[in-house]
Every structure is written in structure tokens, then in C-alpha cells.
Design an enzyme around this catalytic site. Structure first.
Site, PDB file in Angstrom:
ATOM      1  N   LEU A 253     -14.938 -11.545   5.861  1.00 36.33           N
ATOM      2  CA  LEU A 253     -14.300 -10.147   5.527  1.00 36.33           C
ATOM      3  C   LEU A 253     -13.185 -10.387   4.665  1.00 36.33           C
ATOM      4  O   LEU A 253     -12.357 -11.309   5.030  1.00 36.33           O
ATOM      5  CB  LEU A 253     -14.092  -9.507   6.794  1.00 36.33           C
ATOM      6  N   ASP A 254     -13.328  -9.391   3.555  1.00 33.25           N
ATOM      7  CA  ASP A 254     -12.088  -9.624   2.653  1.00 33.25           C
ATOM      8  C   ASP A 254     -10.848  -9.108   3.225  1.00 33.25           C
ATOM      9  O   ASP A 254     -10.931  -8.695   4.267  1.00 33.25           O
ATOM     10  CB  ASP A 254     -12.385  -8.739   1.425  1.00 33.25           C
ATOM     11  N   PRO A 255      -9.619  -9.850   2.740  1.00 33.07           N
ATOM     12  CA  PRO A 255      -8.219  -9.300   3.173  1.00 33.07           C
ATOM     13  C   PRO A 255      -8.473  -7.595   3.286  1.00 33.07           C
ATOM     14  O   PRO A 255      -8.742  -7.077   2.453  1.00 33.07           O
ATOM     15  CB  PRO A 255      -7.148  -9.967   2.407  1.00 33.07           C
TER      16      PRO A 255
END
Length: 227
Positions: free
Chosen positions: A19-21
Site C-alpha cells: 500500500l502506498d503511503p
């Protein structure tokens, strides 16, 4: 996954898709032997709730037409800030549903292959519209067979369940959080083998008909779970 591994004080832990930031939602984590399943789960289909912001006012009918063009097989080049090599690749988007529209904000539900970048999808919609757009918020609501309703918990709840187990001898919360690894293969056909065949298979022997007790129909080259 690293934080969870340290909490449990175990040697192996893996996750089912990064999951991206600032992106929230479903992130399956496998512990110890279940880590081997994460490669399969990370390649499973994903579903997202995405908030797209246009940089100009676009007619709703025209915007729906633009977004519908992205359903099917598309070409994508990962964003500059990504953990993979930036080369053009093919991904499939199975469905895009417009849930709500208000001024320049559009709420979308997207079902896609693993490795499809929602941030890039939002950017490309703006390119076709001719005025630009960007992804404002993103939440993953499904990863393979795991959804927000499939026992999803916060990292804080994981920490608290371990505290209850270690300090109060209360394992009820831990049992609620941890799922048997068989849950990870719910979405694929099963082959049930006899106890006498298990040892030979683990040492590399081929599975032959006498060792099979039951099976679900599957196709050639399809993933199956051997239980």
C-alpha cells in the site's frame, strides 16, 4: 509486515500487496508458514474506493464516457515514486463504478488486476479530459478473497490482543485476529490427498491418482491448493 513480525517475535511475516503511503485499507499479512501464500494473494484481484479530483469542470456525461474507456485491458507505466521498474505493462480493469459526483470530485469503485496504479489511472483520466486530474484519496477494500468484512483489524488491535494474551492469559482476541492459513486459498480449487501420500509429496514426489481422495474441477495450468 515487519512491525507485525516484531510484535509476534517470529522469524517470518509477509504481506499480500503493498500500500502506498497515506493509502488505507486491506493488507493481508501471513505469519510463519502462511508467508508462502502471500505471493499468490498479492497477485489476486484488488478493489478500491478512489476519490478523483478534476482540475476543471467537466460535463458529467463526458466524464462518464472518458472513465468507461479505461475498463478492459490498459497500458500503464508506474509512477516515478514506485517500488518497481518503470516500464510500460498491461493490466486489466474489470469495472469502474461512479458512486458519487460533486463539483470537481468523483468517487469511484475500481476492480482491477494486482499491480494496477490508481494514481496513474486518475492522472490519465485528466489527460484525456484535457485539463488534468489527480488522486486525492484511496482505500483498498478487497485483496483477493480478503475484504473489509473479512476479519480486518487495525495494528493497534493486534498489539492489544498480544498484550491480553501475554499478560492476562486471555487468548480470545488473538483467536479472533488470527485466521488459519486455509482461508488464504478459499478462492481456488482444492485437491485432498491421503495421509500416506503427504510425506512423499513434501520430498518432491509427483502426486499420482492413488494418493488423491477428492478434488474440485480445475483447468490445466490453474492454481490449486493441495490439502
Amino acid at each position: 509486515a515487519y512491525w507485525v513480525k516484531k510484535l509476534f517475535n517470529i522469524t517470518k511475516a509477509g504481506h499480500g500487496g503493498t500500500l502506498d503511503p497515506k493509502v488505507t485499507g486491506v493488507l493481508p499479512i501471513g505469519l510463519e508458514n502462511a508467508t508462502k501464500l502471500m505471493n499468490y494473494i498479492s497477485k489476486s484481484g484488488k478493489e478500491y474506493i478512489c476519490l478523483l479530483q478534476m482540475h476543471c469542470n467537466v460535463d458529467q456525461k463526458e466524464l462518464k464516457e472518458i472513465i468507461s474507456q479505461f475498463v478492459g485491458e490498459i497500458y500503464q507505466k508506474p509512477p516515478v515514486r514506485s517500488s518497481v521498474k518503470r516500464r510500460i505493462r498491461k493490466r486489466r480493469i474489470y469495472a469502474i463504478d461512479i458512486l458519487d459526483m460533486q463539483d470537481k470530485l468523483i468517487l469511484l469503485r475500481v476492480q482491477s488486476d494486482a499491480g494496477t496504479y490508481m494514481r496513474k489511472l486518475c492522472h490519465d483520466v485528466g489527460v484525456i479530459a484535457g485539463c488534468g486530474s489527480h488522486m486525492r484519496e484511496l482505500r483498498r477494500i478487497r485483496s483477493g478473497i480478503f475484504t473489509e468484512k473479512t476479519n480486518m483489524v487495525t495494528l493497534q488491535e493486534v498489539s492489544e490482543s498480544l498484550y491480553l494474551y501475554r499478560n492476562c492469559k486471555d487468548e480470545s482476541e488473538l483467536r479472533r485476529i488470527l485466521l488459519p492459513m486455509e482461508y488464504g486459498v478459499c478462492g481456488i480449487p482444492k485437491v485432498i490427498v491421503s495421509d500416506t501420500a503427504v510425506n512423499a509429496i513434501t520430498y518432491g514426489a509427483k502426486l499420482n491418482l492413488p494418493g488423491i481422495l477428492a478434488y474440485q474441477n480445475f483447468r490445466k495450468n490453474q492454481d490449486v491448493a493441495v490439502l
